[in-house]
Design a protein around this motif. Structure first.
Motif, PDB file in Angstrom:
ATOM      1  N   ALA A  51       0.970  -1.317   0.111  1.00  0.00           N
ATOM      2  CA  ALA A  51      -0.016   0.208   0.082  1.00  0.00           C
ATOM      3  C   ALA A  51       0.873   1.143  -0.059  1.00  0.00           C
ATOM      4  O   ALA A  51       0.505   2.292  -0.490  1.00  0.00           O
ATOM      5  N   LYS A  52       1.910   1.230   0.847  1.00  0.00           N
ATOM      6  CA  LYS A  52       2.797   2.500   0.999  1.00  0.00           C
ATOM      7  C   LYS A  52       3.824   2.646  -0.307  1.00  0.00           C
ATOM      8  O   LYS A  52       4.415   3.490  -0.455  1.00  0.00           O
ATOM      9  N   ARG A  53       3.887   1.487  -0.936  1.00  0.00           N
ATOM     10  CA  ARG A  53       4.988   1.280  -2.147  1.00  0.00           C
ATOM     11  C   ARG A  53       6.340   1.552  -1.698  1.00  0.00           C
ATOM     12  O   ARG A  53       7.218   2.381  -1.840  1.00  0.00           O
ATOM     13  N   PRO A 141       3.985   1.778  10.100  1.00  0.00           N
ATOM     14  CA  PRO A 141       4.581   2.964   9.647  1.00  0.00           C
ATOM     15  C   PRO A 141       3.720   4.208   9.472  1.00  0.00           C
ATOM     16  O   PRO A 141       2.496   4.026   9.463  1.00  0.00           O
ATOM     17  N   SER A 142       4.394   5.340   9.204  1.00  0.00           N
ATOM     18  CA  SER A 142       3.311   6.624   8.882  1.00  0.00           C
ATOM     19  C   SER A 142       2.279   6.295   7.629  1.00  0.00           C
ATOM     20  O   SER A 142       2.864   5.578   6.772  1.00  0.00           O
ATOM     21  N   ALA A 143       1.383   6.676   7.864  1.00  0.00           N
ATOM     22  CA  ALA A 143       0.125   6.261   6.903  1.00  0.00           C
ATOM     23  C   ALA A 143       0.274   6.972   5.378  1.00  0.00           C
ATOM     24  O   ALA A 143      -0.857   7.884   5.458  1.00  0.00           O
ATOM     25  N   LEU A 178       5.354  15.170  14.328  1.00  0.00           N
ATOM     26  CA  LEU A 178       6.653  14.769  13.850  1.00  0.00           C
ATOM     27  C   LEU A 178       6.738  13.369  14.274  1.00  0.00           C
ATOM     28  O   LEU A 178       6.336  12.769  15.280  1.00  0.00           O
ATOM     29  N   GLU A 179       7.357  12.420  13.370  1.00  0.00           N
ATOM     30  CA  GLU A 179       7.572  10.953  13.770  1.00  0.00           C
ATOM     31  C   GLU A 179       8.452  10.898  14.969  1.00  0.00           C
ATOM     32  O   GLU A 179       9.208  11.807  15.366  1.00  0.00           O
ATOM     33  N   SER A 180       8.318   9.646  15.659  1.00  0.00           N
ATOM     34  CA  SER A 180       8.992   9.411  16.720  1.00  0.00           C
ATOM     35  C   SER A 180      10.785   9.530  16.577  1.00  0.00           C
ATOM     36  O   SER A 180      11.087   9.175  15.397  1.00  0.00           O
TER      37      SER A 180
HETATM   38 MG    MG Z   1       7.361   7.388   7.370  1.00  0.00          MG
END
Ligand code: MG
Ligand code: TXA
Length: 324
Positions: A51-53, A141-143, A178-180
């Motif tokens: 989905a995220k490629r 992972p981030s969506a 922001l991501e972790s």
């Molecule tokens: Mg990400």
């Protein structure tokens, strides 16, 4: 197209059931929205990469509901325990030796075949309730589609990955934005490594675990694949440390002096507020169709260091020298 649900017992039960069935869920966390899958189920994890490629070499973070679940999937020595005690739940991911053999062990695909696993205990109550209801770690992972800015609102997930998800839980805007921060804690006389700047700032981490080194990035064999340059990129060309917009550019301001900004990350000049707005504002200016975005100078203190990191990656994505 995904169903949208609001936090509560029904949404938590529906999300856990979807994950148990091997489906994907758009899950709010305090950092960014995650594209969640049962981390023990390789078929479900494969759906995330598709989905995220996302290139297969890029391993995923295993999210846990509590310390007991973390200890079932990873080995915690003394520095790792101290970091977890100080900062969990919260925006810190620890890369630790992997434990296998239990029915909660993270599958090989989620770890991209490494003998380490990235573990995070999020503070968002809905995320933790869903993981607890599933009873297993959740790879998330981030969506966003790989290379696009991370989603900080439920509608970002629906627009980009709605078709890939069985359910999206709308937990409102992400508090951190922001991501972790990803670190490998110090081990056996070696300093810890700061693998990704993120929502927890370096000063606070170093107060607990001593100095952190930033390993040099070899683009052919990245130690932490999230460090590869082409990441977090809007479609528009970014120009950093700008004083004002040129023709065709939108101006993304910061601080009180930026009166003519199309959007201002923080009129108060607060880096924490700016972090929360960063990805949503880049997306908004991008979808308004500006070919370029001029971004005001952001100070490097606290979360400003991570904001500068994301912006320079986004800017270099269009640089033909950095990406032949
Ligand atoms: Mg990400
Ligand atoms: O805030 C976050 O961390 C969000 C939310 C959803 O929790 N998740 C997120 O995941 O950003 P993702 O998959 O987009 O980023 C994971 C990062 C990548 O940079 C990856 O290379 C690194 O963690 N990583 C994962 N496992 C690793 C490992 N075993 N060794 C080194 N780096 C690892």
């Amino acid at each position: 197209m995904a169903r949208l649900a609001y936090p509560g017992p029904n949404a938590v039960a529906a999300a856990a059931e979807a994950l148990r069935n091997g489906d994907l869920v758009g899950l709010p966390t305090e950092t960014v929205y995650g594209l969640a899958a049962d981390a023990t189920n390789p078929q479900a994890v494969a759906k995330v990469f598709a989905a995220k490629r996302r290139p297969r070499f890029n391993p995923l973070i295993a999210h846990v509901a509590d310390l007991a679940m973390a200890e079932a999937i990873a080995v915690f020595d003394e520095p790792a325990q101290a970091l977890a005690a100080a900062f969990w739940p919260g925006p810190l991911t620890l890369v630790l030796p992997r434990r296998s053999g239990s029915d909660r062990a993270v599958c090989d695909l989620a770890c991209a075949g490494l003998d380490t696993v990235a573990v995070r205990l999020p503070s968002h109550p809905t995320a933790r309730q869903v993981i607890a209801a599933l009873g297993r770690p959740v790879a998330a992972p981030s969506a966003n589609v790989s290379g696009r800015p991370s989603p900080t609102r439920a509608n970002h997930v629906c627009e980009e990955l709605g078709d890939a998800t069985a359910l999206v839980i709308d937990g409102g805007p992400c508090a951190v934005g922001l991501e972790s921060t990803v670190i490998a804690p110090p081990r056996e006389g070696f300093a810890g490594a700061l693998l990704r700047l993120g929502g927890l700032d370096r000063e606070r981490l170093e107060a607990v675990c001593g100095p952190l080194v930033r390993p040099d990035v070899d683009p052919k064999a990245p130690r932490s694949p999230g460090q590869t340059l082409r990441h977090y990129a809007p479609r528009a060309v970014l120009r950093l440390n700008a004083e004002h917009a040129r023709q065709g550019e939108a101006f993304l301001g910061f601080g009180r002096t930026c009166r003519f900004a199309h959007l201002n990350l923080s009129t108060k000049g607060d880096v924490v507020e700016a972090a929360g707005n960063l990805f949503a504002y880049l997306r908004a200016l991008d979808s308004a169709g500006f070919p370029g975005i001029a971004v005001a100078r952001i100070p490097a203190d606290g979360l400003g260091e991570a904001i500068q990191d994301r912006l320079s990656r986004a800017a270099s994505a269009h640089d033909p020298i950095a990406h032949p």
